[in-house]
Design a protein around this motif. Structure first.
Motif, mmCIF file in Angstrom:
data_model
loop_
_atom_site.group_PDB
_atom_site.id
_atom_site.type_symbol
_atom_site.label_atom_id
_atom_site.label_comp_id
_atom_site.label_asym_id
_atom_site.label_seq_id
_atom_site.Cartn_x
_atom_site.Cartn_y
_atom_site.Cartn_z
ATOM 1 N N GLU A 96 -46.427 -8.383 -55.838
ATOM 2 C CA GLU A 96 -46.986 -9.680 -55.443
ATOM 3 C C GLU A 96 -45.944 -10.782 -55.622
ATOM 4 O OE1 GLU A 96 -50.359 -12.882 -56.939
ATOM 5 O OE2 GLU A 96 -50.656 -10.731 -57.344
ATOM 6 N N ASN A 97 -45.241 -10.745 -56.749
ATOM 7 C CA ASN A 97 -44.192 -11.744 -56.995
ATOM 8 C C ASN A 97 -43.091 -11.666 -55.944
ATOM 9 O OD1 ASN A 97 -45.536 -12.651 -59.245
ATOM 10 N ND2 ASN A 97 -44.266 -11.546 -60.715
ATOM 11 N N ALA A 98 -42.739 -10.436 -55.537
ATOM 12 C CA ALA A 98 -41.698 -10.260 -54.525
ATOM 13 C C ALA A 98 -42.139 -10.841 -53.198
ATOM 14 C CB ALA A 98 -41.365 -8.775 -54.375
ATOM 15 N N ARG A 99 -43.426 -10.675 -52.854
ATOM 16 C CA ARG A 99 -43.942 -11.252 -51.601
ATOM 17 C C ARG A 99 -43.909 -12.773 -51.654
ATOM 18 N NH1 ARG A 99 -47.796 -7.048 -52.052
ATOM 19 N NH2 ARG A 99 -49.308 -8.494 -52.958
ATOM 20 N N VAL A 100 -44.241 -13.344 -52.803
ATOM 21 C CA VAL A 100 -44.221 -14.800 -52.950
ATOM 22 C C VAL A 100 -42.799 -15.331 -52.801
ATOM 23 C CG1 VAL A 100 -44.592 -16.707 -54.560
ATOM 24 C CG2 VAL A 100 -46.302 -14.895 -54.364
ATOM 25 N N VAL A 101 -41.845 -14.650 -53.457
ATOM 26 C CA VAL A 101 -40.444 -15.077 -53.372
ATOM 27 C C VAL A 101 -39.936 -14.974 -51.939
ATOM 28 C CG1 VAL A 101 -38.079 -14.500 -54.054
ATOM 29 C CG2 VAL A 101 -39.906 -14.525 -55.759
ATOM 30 N N SER A 102 -40.295 -13.875 -51.261
ATOM 31 C CA SER A 102 -39.859 -13.685 -49.875
ATOM 32 C C SER A 102 -40.438 -14.758 -48.963
ATOM 33 C CB SER A 102 -40.287 -12.300 -49.384
ATOM 34 O OG SER A 102 -39.936 -12.116 -48.032
ATOM 35 N N ALA A 103 -41.730 -15.081 -49.154
ATOM 36 C CA ALA A 103 -42.365 -16.119 -48.337
ATOM 37 C C ALA A 103 -41.717 -17.477 -48.585
ATOM 38 C CB ALA A 103 -43.861 -16.177 -48.648
ATOM 39 N N TYR A 104 -41.383 -17.752 -49.857
ATOM 40 C CA TYR A 104 -40.727 -19.017 -50.191
ATOM 41 C C TYR A 104 -39.353 -19.101 -49.534
ATOM 42 C CZ TYR A 104 -38.334 -22.571 -52.946
ATOM 43 O OH TYR A 104 -37.610 -23.668 -53.333
ATOM 44 N N GLU A 105 -38.588 -18.004 -49.624
ATOM 45 C CA GLU A 105 -37.249 -18.005 -49.030
ATOM 46 C C GLU A 105 -37.316 -18.163 -47.515
ATOM 47 O OE1 GLU A 105 -35.603 -14.354 -50.422
ATOM 48 O OE2 GLU A 105 -34.926 -15.207 -52.337
ATOM 49 N N ASN A 106 -38.324 -17.537 -46.882
ATOM 50 C CA ASN A 106 -38.481 -17.682 -45.430
ATOM 51 C C ASN A 106 -38.820 -19.121 -45.066
ATOM 52 O OD1 ASN A 106 -37.962 -14.999 -44.981
ATOM 53 N ND2 ASN A 106 -40.113 -14.387 -44.956
ATOM 54 N N THR A 107 -39.658 -19.753 -45.893
ATOM 55 C CA THR A 107 -40.011 -21.152 -45.649
ATOM 56 C C THR A 107 -38.791 -22.047 -45.777
ATOM 57 O OG1 THR A 107 -42.263 -20.809 -46.468
ATOM 58 C CG2 THR A 107 -41.463 -23.069 -46.408
ATOM 59 N N GLN A 108 -37.982 -21.791 -46.825
ATOM 60 C CA GLN A 108 -36.773 -22.584 -47.023
ATOM 61 C C GLN A 108 -35.793 -22.406 -45.871
ATOM 62 O OE1 GLN A 108 -38.080 -24.634 -49.444
ATOM 63 N NE2 GLN A 108 -35.982 -24.723 -50.147
ATOM 64 N N THR A 109 -35.673 -21.161 -45.387
ATOM 65 C CA THR A 109 -34.775 -20.886 -44.268
ATOM 66 C C THR A 109 -35.243 -21.607 -43.017
ATOM 67 O OG1 THR A 109 -34.227 -18.706 -45.164
ATOM 68 C CG2 THR A 109 -33.795 -19.066 -42.825
ATOM 69 N N THR A 110 -36.572 -21.589 -42.772
ATOM 70 C CA THR A 110 -37.128 -22.263 -41.597
ATOM 71 C C THR A 110 -36.912 -23.761 -41.686
ATOM 72 O OG1 THR A 110 -38.826 -20.556 -41.348
ATOM 73 C CG2 THR A 110 -39.228 -22.665 -40.260
ATOM 74 N N GLN A 111 -37.161 -24.335 -42.863
ATOM 75 C CA GLN A 111 -36.974 -25.772 -43.038
ATOM 76 C C GLN A 111 -35.510 -26.159 -42.873
ATOM 77 O OE1 GLN A 111 -38.681 -26.553 -46.886
ATOM 78 N NE2 GLN A 111 -40.758 -26.689 -46.101
ATOM 79 N N LYS A 112 -34.613 -25.316 -43.376
ATOM 80 C CA LYS A 112 -33.187 -25.593 -43.243
ATOM 81 C C LYS A 112 -32.770 -25.544 -41.777
ATOM 82 C CE LYS A 112 -28.656 -24.142 -44.914
ATOM 83 N NZ LYS A 112 -27.926 -23.179 -45.774
ATOM 84 N N ALA A 113 -33.321 -24.562 -41.043
ATOM 85 C CA ALA A 113 -32.990 -24.447 -39.621
ATOM 86 C C ALA A 113 -33.482 -25.661 -38.847
ATOM 87 C CB ALA A 113 -33.606 -23.166 -39.043
ATOM 88 N N LYS A 114 -34.699 -26.138 -39.178
ATOM 89 C CA LYS A 114 -35.241 -27.314 -38.503
ATOM 90 C C LYS A 114 -34.393 -28.542 -38.810
ATOM 91 C CE LYS A 114 -40.088 -25.914 -38.201
ATOM 92 N NZ LYS A 114 -41.470 -26.206 -38.655
ATOM 93 N N LYS A 115 -33.978 -28.647 -40.077
ATOM 94 C CA LYS A 115 -33.161 -29.792 -40.459
ATOM 95 C C LYS A 115 -31.828 -29.781 -39.725
ATOM 96 C CE LYS A 115 -31.251 -32.139 -44.503
ATOM 97 N NZ LYS A 115 -31.113 -32.102 -45.975
ATOM 98 N N THR A 116 -31.238 -28.577 -39.629
ATOM 99 C CA THR A 116 -29.973 -28.451 -38.915
ATOM 100 C C THR A 116 -30.137 -28.840 -37.457
ATOM 101 O OG1 THR A 116 -29.266 -26.676 -40.385
ATOM 102 C CG2 THR A 116 -28.152 -26.841 -38.261
#
Length: 273
Positions: A96-116
């Motif tokens: 469960e913790n791994a899924r949460v971390v993965s979802a967080y990292e995907n969100t950060q990647t998406t936000q970074k891509a949008k910002k770029t």
């Protein structure tokens, strides 16, 4: 409960059993806070079952504030002693913790891509004479989306035999994310004679660093040089532009035909912001 006194005297097994009684309301009123208290006392003495039960309390917020880090800690303590249910609970919580971390990292990647993308910076500058100045909101209305905004300035010179006058101008250019170029500018010749034109242009960033533009404009020009009579004047032409220094600066070279001046050559520069 006969073992309550034993629990109070520090017996780990009795403390664990007392916790079970409080959790399930056996022989007493159900009280999760008391269950947590006695599970903790027993777990701290190394009782594997109490450690597992304490982990459940932390995971589900029973008798304490939910804390999955503490839950995982106590599951590991019990699992290390061979408690099978604790081993299963540890594995499930880690997944469960791994899924949460993965979802967080995907969100950060998406936000970074949008910002770029939103900070996408192209370049550019424009036509037969002029600076370039444009307001960001105007550029967004002319063409939806982000891109580069360019201020420019330039000089114009008639190439035909009609007049030996110099001119100049200023303007603005906007290049969208799809490399469509829109521009506004003003050209002025011999300002004392009131000869000027307002221009619009459209172009395409053909490939990185090279832009091809078409420009047209209308204004007031000198119809008769000997009398300085003025009237309607029009202009049409094109230009090429080169972006340099990481698309921060632009050089432009243009040729246009103006009804009052004939063929006009243009040279200018600008910078993106």
């Amino acid at each position: 409960m006969w073992f309550k006194k034993s629990a109070e005297q520090g017996n780990a097994d009795a403390q664990h059993r007392l916790g079970l009684c409080y959790e399930n309301g056996l022989g007493t009123t159900r009280n999760y806070a008391q269950a947590f208290k006695w599970y903790k006392k027993s777990a701290e003495q190394g009782n594997a079952v109490a450690q597992y039960m304490l982990g459940k309390c932390y995971e589900n917020g029973l008798g304490t504030i939910q804390n999955k880090s503490q839950a995982l800690y106590w599951y590991k303590e019990a699992a290390a002693q061979g408690h099978l249910m604790a081993q299963s609970a540890q594995s499930a919580l880690e997944k469960e913790n791994a899924r949460v971390v993965s979802a967080y990292e995907n969100t950060q990647t998406t936000q970074k891509a949008k910002k770029t993308q939103n900070n996408y910076t192209s370049r550019k500058v424009r036509n037969g004479g002029g600076w370039r100045r444009f307001w960001e909101n105007i550029g967004s209305h002319l063409y939806r989306g982000y891109g580069s905004h360019v201020l420019f300035i330039g000089i114009d010179r008639p190439l035909s035999d009609f007049g030996k006058r110099w001119g100049g101008g200023f303007g603005y250019e906007h290049i969208s994310k799809s490399s469509i170029v829109t521009m506004l500018s003003v050209d002025v010749f011999d300002i004392l004679f009131d000869e000027f034109s307002g221009n619009v242009g459209f172009g395409v960033d053909l490939f990185d660093g090279f832009i091809l533009c078409a420009v047209g404009g209308v204004g007031r020009g000198i119809l008769d040089e000997s009398t300085s009579d003025t009237g309607f004047a029009w202009k049409a032409g094109g230009e090429v532009q080169w972006l340099i220094n990481d698309d921060r600066y632009l050089l432009r070279l243009g040729v246009s035909y103006k009804s009052t001046l004939g063929v006009v050559g243009s040279l200018g520069c600008g910078f993106a912001f």
